[in-house]
Design a protein around this motif. Structure first.
Motif, short mmCIF file in Angstrom:
data_model
loop_
_atom_site.label_atom_id
_atom_site.label_comp_id
_atom_site.label_asym_id
_atom_site.label_seq_id
_atom_site.Cartn_x
_atom_site.Cartn_y
_atom_site.Cartn_z
N LEU A 15 40.42 37.33 39.96
CA LEU A 15 41.14 38.57 39.68
C LEU A 15 40.23 39.58 38.99
N GLN A 16 40.46 40.85 39.29
CA GLN A 16 39.76 41.95 38.63
C GLN A 16 40.77 42.78 37.84
N GLU B 102 43.20 45.70 36.40
CA GLU B 102 43.98 46.80 36.95
C GLU B 102 43.41 48.13 36.44
N ASP C 166 45.74 48.63 42.00
CA ASP C 166 45.23 47.25 41.96
C ASP C 166 45.99 46.41 40.94
N TYR D 146 41.64 50.39 31.83
CA TYR D 146 41.94 49.25 32.69
C TYR D 146 42.56 48.13 31.88
N ILE E 63 48.24 43.61 39.28
CA ILE E 63 48.27 42.16 39.52
C ILE E 63 49.71 41.71 39.72
N PRO F 145 42.90 40.91 33.33
CA PRO F 145 43.83 39.80 33.58
C PRO F 145 43.94 38.90 32.35
N ASP G 6 47.19 38.32 42.79
CA ASP G 6 46.17 39.15 43.43
C ASP G 6 46.34 40.60 43.01
N ASN G 7 45.28 41.39 43.21
CA ASN G 7 45.28 42.82 42.87
C ASN G 7 45.71 43.63 44.08
#
Length: 714
Positions: free
Chosen positions: A497-498, A500, A534, A472, A536, A475, A553-554
């Motif tokens: 944000l989470q 990717e 997902d 992953y 960003i 951000p 946003d994702n």
């Protein structure tokens, strides 16, 4: 900005050494070693990168010496699937792998991630890595989150630094390099000037230590601009023609390092201390034509960034019991960047006043990683590797927060991670390696990362490897905390944000053949697929006051699909490499409904040639790389995302390396022979804007270099 210019001790020592050896006609009488492969499959002895799990390409020290690069960017530029992206303003050079930028590539030194402006191991400025301290560079492609955690989505680049000597005694190395920047060169004032000193002492078979210092002074690239002290005055009036300053801003880098390696029985302790300083000047193209006491007094509002970085790394490794071995690493790193804005008096050629002098960026990192492998060494069918990784990073970046932000955010991220890899070997030819990593983060949701690799050896030479893995990308600071709000703009980061998520599939088939009596052909074929979900990207929404808000946003996805064929041919004193990648990229921007339904395909080619002339102790080498059209995501002036295409370009380097005496070596060559400076990007920005074309600086013209190296062993 410069060190002592006219009495530089590096120049004095080197030319004194050349003078003392001028009468020496003796040549090395030993037979020259056959030139080895430019890129081979390797395995690091200080990290957990293993050729059992991944395909590892290695750039050896001999290849680095042939290129005589001024920084790591010159070395990685020739790698097939790597693209180096320079920034003329900041002087930064970052890498992308399979079209995924530096945020998706993890860069390590001796297996430990490097601190950057607002990250750890990702988006690294590779021009800040001193290549005279490098023993080799390992490149691993594909998502490697199980072993290396966050941001190892596209792959990992591991820089292995030099250690002790083969024999007891001292080795002193002194090198000087002078390089043009395009057609610009003057001693001390134009071009690039590099000096390096390193001393290594192998005290005995158990203890060695080394220390050294390097200076890399880049005087900028003018490219039609007139320099720091230029002003256009007509009829006693300053005419702003925007020609002041330089195209590429000048910077000076100083690196000092020391290390010690100690064997305690069967255990090894390696400690490395490094200090790095970078001084970057940014000259304003606009001149203020002010009068002072009735006299014209032109000034400019210039900027300066000064970066200081300290790195403390320690690695301890050895056996626990039998074949079971451990590897423990601990690191403390800190980096500070100071920003200064000042009024420069052009006539007086000195600073007139300081407008801003403040700490712009700060990072402090505590890091530790350890693993134990061969835990079930007594079993022929099953084995296990377990480990942990801990990261605590605290810092802020005022620039990433935005020029309009009154609140500079200081952020702390702490990760606790556990990972394990098992090995099943049902037959002597087949091995299967599943692995998993659990990450608990203080800022993001918990993550479980997995991988599955398998090897099948058809024969001793023909081998098949398949790797499926996940990783992953967290951000970055700007995506989380950027703030730019005034009467006309409302652009803000998104603290919710989470990361990717990325998944990759790599299949590698390699074989080697003996051709004729002294000829060998090594062939590698790769199939790969990298998928991001997902992802960003910028979106348009409303804030709590009902105003239009541009944020992140994702919501997107991106996919890479392709094939690579890489060949290395060795025959007597010839070493020829030729490879190609057919890469397809597909992006989808759900927020704006734009993107492409089909893959955009591009062809990338890389060839290298090295020929050794033993009688003359000379190696002739060249590297040619063609980078096809690439697709990427861009943002327009309103922050809206769109898909754009960057045109193709070809890069050619060539050099001659000769051992003048047993102690002195010279390398003469040229970079960017096809004189690439700008490449264009064409875009179709959707309903609000028509098609546009922009130009991006990619090089600073055809350059020539001469490097002299003096080695003394005693």
């Amino acid at each position: 900005m410069s060190l002592i210019k006219n009495k530089n001790p590096f120049y004095f020592l080197l030319f004194l050494s050349c003078f003392l050896n001028a009468q020496e006609k003796e040549r090395d009488s030993t037979k020259t070693e056959k030139l080895k492969e430019v890129v081979v499959v390797g395995e690091s002895n200080v990290t957990s990168v293993s050729k059992k799990l991944f395909t590892v390409s290695t750039i050896k020290r001999a290849d680095i010496d042939n290129v005589a690069g001024s920084n790591l960017a010159d070395i990685l530029f020739n790698s097939l699937n790597i693209t180096v992206t320079p920034d003329a303003s900041s002087g930064r050079s970052t890498v992308s792998l399979f079209g995924l930028d530096g945020q998706y590539v993890k860069i390590l030194v001796d297996g430990i991630p490097i601190v950057s402006d607002n990250g750890l191991g990702n988006n690294i400025d590779i021009s800040q890595i001193n290549i005279d301290d490098i023993e080799r560079v390992e490149i691993v492609e594909g998502s490697m989150g199980v072993l290396y955690g966050d941001n190892a989505v596209a792959g990992v680049i591991n820089v292995i630094t030099k250690r002790g000597l083969k024999d007891q005694g001292w080795q002193l190395q002194l090198s000087l390099q002078e390089e043009t920047v395009g057609d610009e060169f003057e001693f001390f004032d134009e071009g690039r000037h590099i000096q390096n000193f390193r001393a290594t002492n192998q005290v005995n078979e158990k203890l060695s230590y080394a220390f050294g210092v390097s200076r890399n002074n880049f005087a900028g690239y003018y490219n039609g601009y007139k320099g720091q002290n230029y002003v256009n005055i007509q009829d006693n009036i300053v005419v702003n023609d925007s020609l002041r300053g330089t195209e590429w801003n000048p910077k000076e880098q100083i690196t000092a390092s020391a290390n010690v390696s100690l064997d305690l029985g069967k255990h090894n302790v390696f400690y490395k201390l490094q200090y790095f300083n970078e001084d970057l000047d940014i000259y304003n193209h606009i001149v203020n034509g002010r009068y002072q006491n009735g006299t014209l007094n032109p000034t400019a509002l210039d900027e300066n960034y000064k970066t200081d970085r300290w790195v403390n790394n320690i690695n301890v490794s050895g056996p626990l019991k039998g074949e079971t071995k451990y590897n423990f690493s601990f690191s403390y790193q800190n980096q500070k960047r100071n920003y200064k804005e000042f009024v420069y008096n052009i006539f007086e050629q000195q600073n007139q006043s300081v407008e801003t002098d403040a700490l712009s960026q700060s990072s402090e990192v505590w890091y530790s990683k350890a693993f134990v492998n061969n835990i079930v060494s007594q079993s022929r069918f099953f084995d296990l590797q377990l480990g942990y990784e801990f990261t605590n990073q605290t810092g802020f970046d005022a620039n990433a927060s935005g020029a309009y932000s009154n609140n500079v955010v200081e952020n702390t991220i702490t990760n606790y991670e556990l990972f394990g890899i098992t090995e099943f070997q049902p037959t002597t030819k087949l091995s299967i390696n599943p692995g998993a990593r659990f990450t608990h983060s203080s800022q993001f949701n918990n993550h479980v990362i997995w991988s599955l690799s398998s090897n099948y050896d058809f024969s001793e030479k023909l081998k098949l490897k398949a790797v499926v893995g996940s990783a992953y990308r967290a951000p970055n600071f700007e995506e989380l905390f950027f703030y730019f709000v005034d009467a006309n703009h409302n652009v803000q980061g998104n603290e919710d944000l989470q990361p990717e998520d990325g998944i990759s599939v790599f299949v590698n088939l390699k074989d080697n053949f003996k051709i004729a009596k002294e000829g060998y052909l090594n062939t590698n074929f790769n199939f790969f697929h990298i998928y991001l979900k997902d992802a960003i990207t910028s979106i348009t929404t409303e804030d709590e006051d009902g105003r239009t808000l541009f944020t992140q946003d994702n919501i997107d996805y991106s996919s890479r699909l392709g094939f690579t064929l890489d060949n290395s041919f060795i025959y007597k004193n010839w070493n020829i490499g030729i490879g190609g990648t057919y890469l397809g990229v597909k992006n989808d921007i759900q927020a704006s409904g734009s993107g492409n339904e089909d893959y955009l395909w591009s062809l990338n080619l890389q060839t290298s040639l090295a020929y050794k002339i033993p009688k003359w102790l000379t190696t002739i080498s060249a590297q040619l790389k063609y980078t096809g059209e690439t697709e990427g995501l861009f943002s327009n002036s309103d922050g809206e995302p769109f898909v754009g295409v960057t045109e193709s370009f070809t890069w050619l380097n060539a050099s001659i390396r000769n051992k003048i005496t047993s102690n002195i070596e010279a390398t003469l060559g040229a970079r960017n022979i096809f004189d690439v400076v700008n490449i264009n990007s064409s875009t179709s920005a959707g309903s609000h804007t028509g098609s546009t074309s922009t130009s991006r600086l990619i090089g600073n013209g055809r350059s020539y270099f001469l490097k002299l190296t003096y080695n003394l062993n005693f």
